[in-house]
Scaffold this motif. Structure first.
Motif, PDB file in Angstrom:
ATOM      1  N   LEU A 162      -3.621 -11.127  -2.196  1.00 20.49           N
ATOM      2  CA  LEU A 162      -3.060 -11.295  -3.531  1.00 20.49           C
ATOM      3  C   LEU A 162      -4.169 -11.280  -4.579  1.00 20.49           C
ATOM      4  N   PRO A 163      -3.867 -10.868  -5.819  1.00 21.24           N
ATOM      5  CA  PRO A 163      -4.878 -10.887  -6.882  1.00 21.24           C
ATOM      6  C   PRO A 163      -5.383 -12.318  -7.123  1.00 21.24           C
ATOM      7  N   PRO A 164      -6.645 -12.482  -7.517  1.00 26.11           N
ATOM      8  CA  PRO A 164      -7.186 -13.824  -7.732  1.00 26.11           C
ATOM      9  C   PRO A 164      -6.438 -14.630  -8.786  1.00 26.11           C
ATOM     10  N   ASP A 165      -5.867 -13.930  -9.787  1.00 28.37           N
ATOM     11  CA  ASP A 165      -5.190 -14.654 -10.862  1.00 28.37           C
ATOM     12  C   ASP A 165      -3.738 -15.004 -10.533  1.00 28.37           C
ATOM     13  N   MET A 166      -3.245 -14.628  -9.374  1.00 27.92           N
ATOM     14  CA  MET A 166      -1.867 -14.950  -9.006  1.00 27.92           C
ATOM     15  C   MET A 166      -1.818 -16.379  -8.480  1.00 27.92           C
ATOM     16  N   PRO A 167      -0.987 -17.254  -9.045  1.00 31.02           N
ATOM     17  CA  PRO A 167      -0.967 -18.663  -8.619  1.00 31.02           C
ATOM     18  C   PRO A 167      -0.481 -18.811  -7.178  1.00 31.02           C
ATOM     19  N   ASP A 186      -7.727 -13.427   2.302  1.00 33.71           N
ATOM     20  CA  ASP A 186      -8.213 -12.286   1.522  1.00 33.71           C
ATOM     21  C   ASP A 186      -8.149 -10.966   2.280  1.00 33.71           C
ATOM     22  N   GLY A 187      -7.708 -10.986   3.517  1.00 40.21           N
ATOM     23  CA  GLY A 187      -7.604  -9.759   4.295  1.00 40.21           C
ATOM     24  C   GLY A 187      -8.843  -9.421   5.091  1.00 40.21           C
ATOM     25  N   SER A 188      -9.888 -10.259   5.022  1.00 37.73           N
ATOM     26  CA  SER A 188     -11.094  -9.983   5.801  1.00 37.73           C
ATOM     27  C   SER A 188     -10.818 -10.203   7.287  1.00 37.73           C
ATOM     28  N   ALA A 189     -11.648  -9.592   8.123  1.00 38.86           N
ATOM     29  CA  ALA A 189     -11.453  -9.687   9.578  1.00 38.86           C
ATOM     30  C   ALA A 189     -11.511 -11.133  10.073  1.00 38.86           C
ATOM     31  N   PRO A 190     -12.505 -11.961   9.637  1.00 35.11           N
ATOM     32  CA  PRO A 190     -12.523 -13.360  10.109  1.00 35.11           C
ATOM     33  C   PRO A 190     -11.275 -14.132   9.694  1.00 35.11           C
ATOM     34  N   ALA A 191     -10.812 -13.912   8.442  1.00 36.22           N
ATOM     35  CA  ALA A 191      -9.623 -14.629   7.988  1.00 36.22           C
ATOM     36  C   ALA A 191      -8.386 -14.214   8.793  1.00 36.22           C
ATOM     37  N   ARG A 192      -8.277 -12.927   9.093  1.00 39.39           N
ATOM     38  CA  ARG A 192      -7.140 -12.464   9.898  1.00 39.39           C
ATOM     39  C   ARG A 192      -7.178 -13.083  11.289  1.00 39.39           C
ATOM     40  N   ARG A 193      -8.367 -13.082  11.909  1.00 40.92           N
ATOM     41  CA  ARG A 193      -8.471 -13.636  13.260  1.00 40.92           C
ATOM     42  C   ARG A 193      -8.083 -15.109  13.284  1.00 40.92           C
ATOM     43  N   THR A 194      -8.551 -15.867  12.289  1.00 41.30           N
ATOM     44  CA  THR A 194      -8.228 -17.291  12.238  1.00 41.30           C
ATOM     45  C   THR A 194      -6.730 -17.509  12.096  1.00 41.30           C
ATOM     46  N   LEU A 195      -6.096 -16.742  11.216  1.00 45.39           N
ATOM     47  CA  LEU A 195      -4.657 -16.891  11.005  1.00 45.39           C
ATOM     48  C   LEU A 195      -3.880 -16.494  12.250  1.00 45.39           C
ATOM     49  N   LEU A 196      -4.278 -15.388  12.895  1.00 47.29           N
ATOM     50  CA  LEU A 196      -3.563 -14.950  14.094  1.00 47.29           C
ATOM     51  C   LEU A 196      -3.706 -15.964  15.218  1.00 47.29           C
ATOM     52  N   ASP A 197      -4.845 -16.641  15.294  1.00 47.89           N
ATOM     53  CA  ASP A 197      -5.010 -17.712  16.282  1.00 47.89           C
ATOM     54  C   ASP A 197      -4.009 -18.834  16.024  1.00 47.89           C
ATOM     55  N   LEU A 228       5.551 -13.024   4.550  1.00 50.17           N
ATOM     56  CA  LEU A 228       4.283 -12.470   4.098  1.00 50.17           C
ATOM     57  C   LEU A 228       4.427 -12.043   2.644  1.00 50.17           C
ATOM     58  N   ALA A 229       3.623 -12.659   1.779  1.00 49.54           N
ATOM     59  CA  ALA A 229       3.659 -12.342   0.353  1.00 49.54           C
ATOM     60  C   ALA A 229       2.573 -11.323   0.039  1.00 49.54           C
ATOM     61  N   CYS A 230       2.980 -10.143  -0.456  1.00 48.83           N
ATOM     62  CA  CYS A 230       2.040  -9.091  -0.828  1.00 48.83           C
ATOM     63  C   CYS A 230       2.202  -8.759  -2.306  1.00 48.83           C
ATOM     64  N   ASN A 231       1.160  -8.235  -2.884  1.00 48.49           N
ATOM     65  CA  ASN A 231       1.201  -7.846  -4.288  1.00 48.49           C
ATOM     66  C   ASN A 231       2.069  -6.608  -4.446  1.00 48.49           C
ATOM     67  N   ALA A 232       3.151  -6.745  -5.164  1.00 50.28           N
ATOM     68  CA  ALA A 232       4.103  -5.639  -5.277  1.00 50.28           C
ATOM     69  C   ALA A 232       3.492  -4.435  -5.971  1.00 50.28           C
ATOM     70  N   ALA A 233       2.533  -4.666  -6.871  1.00 52.23           N
ATOM     71  CA  ALA A 233       1.957  -3.553  -7.629  1.00 52.23           C
ATOM     72  C   ALA A 233       0.947  -2.754  -6.824  1.00 52.23           C
ATOM     73  N   SER A 234       0.505  -3.292  -5.701  1.00 54.96           N
ATOM     74  CA  SER A 234      -0.487  -2.587  -4.902  1.00 54.96           C
ATOM     75  C   SER A 234       0.188  -1.546  -4.010  1.00 54.96           C
ATOM     76  N   SER A 235      -0.637  -0.720  -3.398  1.00 52.16           N
ATOM     77  CA  SER A 235      -0.109   0.314  -2.492  1.00 52.16           C
ATOM     78  C   SER A 235      -0.367  -0.106  -1.052  1.00 52.16           C
ATOM     79  N   PRO A 236       0.656  -0.071  -0.205  1.00 52.17           N
ATOM     80  CA  PRO A 236       0.445  -0.436   1.206  1.00 52.17           C
ATOM     81  C   PRO A 236      -0.487   0.561   1.888  1.00 52.17           C
ATOM     82  N   LEU A 257       7.604  -9.255  -2.020  1.00 56.22           N
ATOM     83  CA  LEU A 257       6.804  -8.470  -2.946  1.00 56.22           C
ATOM     84  C   LEU A 257       6.579  -9.292  -4.199  1.00 56.22           C
ATOM     85  N   ALA A 258       5.475 -10.032  -4.201  1.00 58.62           N
ATOM     86  CA  ALA A 258       5.209 -11.010  -5.258  1.00 58.62           C
ATOM     87  C   ALA A 258       4.606 -10.335  -6.482  1.00 58.62           C
ATOM     88  N   GLY A 259       4.753 -11.001  -7.624  1.00 61.91           N
ATOM     89  CA  GLY A 259       4.159 -10.513  -8.858  1.00 61.91           C
ATOM     90  C   GLY A 259       5.071  -9.544  -9.581  1.00 61.91           C
TER      91      GLY A 259
END
Length: 467
Positions: free
Chosen positions: A349-354, A372-383, A395-403, A425-427
């Motif tokens: 999500l964008p940094p300014d999104m609450p 933030d989508g980084s590999a370590p963060a993903r691994r921790t969450l999947l664990d 799963l909340a994703c930024n609606a304005a972004s492109s998948p 699809l947040a935002g």
């Protein structure tokens, strides 16, 4: 083997991979996270995935750290070993030209300066003919490697495992005698250079009497021996004493000079030059064969790992490429394995999104997290998901972004650890942005994942959600 060689990434990876194999002979390591990292590394080659798994496990148990310490200590241990050998060479040279009477028995001098060299050279040559490792401990290269491992690893480190890994790889690549020889011949070459320099300095500025002595041997034997030994040095310009000079009890000044140059030529031709030639040969063989420093992938240990990776269905990584194969969404966990609960995850999500969103009921979610989508963060969450096994993941994703491919891969990984995954699809978003996400889900084979830009609709249980 040179210290620089262990800094090459391919060789370092092979050493760590083989070391993990030896470690796991005492029992398998917990490799759940390492396997997941290897699969998520986007490496399509199974051997590369095994290496990635080994690197993750090696980092955890300290193999890379200890190998780095060995690289740091190796030059210092080699310097100390060279200094020791050079001091020994100077000692031999001192015994030859440092006597108070300045009398040199040329035959004894030649044997004392070339005897140990000839013995170790014969052992090294035998190592090329006999099974690997038979004469390995007679090499200065083996002594250097063993001392480096001991100094770097201490008494409780991983030095024995790394040492076994390195020697095993060298043996398989048929490089063991050449790698150790590169070090050993280099040290001997330096030692002979120092011995010759000290002898020439002493012979140039002091007066010595050179001859031979015997009690039981025929003088003709020495005439033949001197002629025979002097043939090779004579080919590069060194003089050879004639029979009269050899048989003379006290040769004249010219004869003494011939004796001195004959002794110097023999040490050069039979000591220094063979070692220099073998240094060059060993370096050439190392350069040619070092690409063979790879684990034996046909070992049962590696075959089991290959089967494990093959049994895990890799996530399809696509970006709606033309002509790609459409892959359906993976099935979630069976209901009997699930636990009641809701995970709400903010993904890239964008940094300014609450966060967390105010519309989430306070008692509805068992876990809320933003990554933030980084590999370590993903691994921790999947664990955490693998441990919690929640019934629903929102799963909340930024609606304005492109998948993209990363989003698709993450959705498939989440689906493997829960009962149902929904997309919010947040935002701010318009109908075009929402439709883009829906089209992407359909084209990626993930149409079973419901998606909506409204939180209340996304949270409705057991309903097919439409925008």
């Amino acid at each position: 083997m040179t210290n620089t060689a262990l800094r090459e990434p391919d060789i370092t990876d092979a050493v760590i991979t083989e070391a993990i194999r030896w470690v796991e002979q005492n029992g398998p390591l917990d490799d759940a996270q390492a396997m997941r990292t290897a699969i998520a590394s986007r490496k399509t080659d199974a051997h590369a995935q095994i290496t990635e798994r080994a690197l993750q496990l090696g980092e955890r148990i300290g193999l890379q750290h200890e190998l780095s310490r060995a690289r740091q200590w190796a030059p210092w241990v080699l310097t100390a070993l060279v200094a020791l050998i050079v001091m020994a060479g100077l000692g031999l040279a001192g015994n030859v030209v440092g006597g108070g009477e300045r009398h040199i028995n040329v035959i004894v001098a030649l044997v004392s300066l070339l005897g140990l060299h000839a013995l170790t050279l014969l052992l090294w040559l035998a190592g090329l003919l006999f099974p690997p490792g038979t004469f390995g401990t007679a090499s200065l290269g083996w002594i250097w490697l063993s001392l480096t491992a001991r100094v770097a690893g201490g008494k409780r480190g991983q030095a024995p495992v790394l040492l076994r890994s390195i020697t095993g790889l060298l043996t398989r690549a048929r490089l063991l005698p050449w790698a150790f020889g590169l070090v050993s011949h280099g040290i001997w070459s330096l030692s002979f250079a120092v011995v010759l320099a000290s002898m020439l300095f002493a012979l140039a500025f002091r007066s010595y009497t050179l001859n031979w002595e015997t009690t039981i041997l025929d003088p003709a034997f020495f005439v033949r021996a001197v002629q025979l030994l002097g043939w090779a040095p004579a080919q590069i310009g060194f003089p050879v004493p004639d029979a009269a000079t050899v048989l003379a009890s006290t040769p004249a000044a010219a004869g003494q000079r011939t004796w001195a140059l004959w002794l110097t030529g023999c040490i050069t031709v039979y000591g220094l030059l063979p070692r220099l030639a073998l240094v060059l040969l060993s370096a050439a063989v190392w350069k040619r064969r070092r690409k063979a420093l790879q684990p034996d992938w046909h070992e049962p240990y590696y075959r089991k790992l290959l089967a494990r990776f093959a049994s895990l269905a890799p996530a399809a990584i696509v970006d709606a490429d033309p002509g790609r194969t459409r892959t359906g969404a993976p099935a979630g966990l069976p209901a009997s394995d699930l636990r009641d609960g809701l995970f709400v995850i903010g993904f890239e999500l964008p940094p300014d999104m609450p966060w967390p969103p105010a519309t989430i009921p306070p008692d509805a979610a068992t876990h809320m997290e933003r990554i933030d989508g980084s590999a370590p963060a993903r691994r921790t969450l999947l664990d955490r998901l693998a441990h919690a096994r929640p019934r629903t993941v929102l799963l909340a994703c930024n609606a304005a972004s492109s998948p993209d491919r990363g989003t698709e891969r993450f959705l498939r990984e989440v689906l493997a650890h829960c009962g149902e995954c929904r997309l919010w699809l947040a935002g701010p978003a318009d109908a075009t942005a929402t439709q883009r996400w829906l089209d992407w889900l359909r084209d990626s084979g993930l149409e079973s994942i419901s998606a909506s830009e409204r939180m209340d609709i996304a949270l409705r249980p057991n309903e097919a959600i439409a925008p």
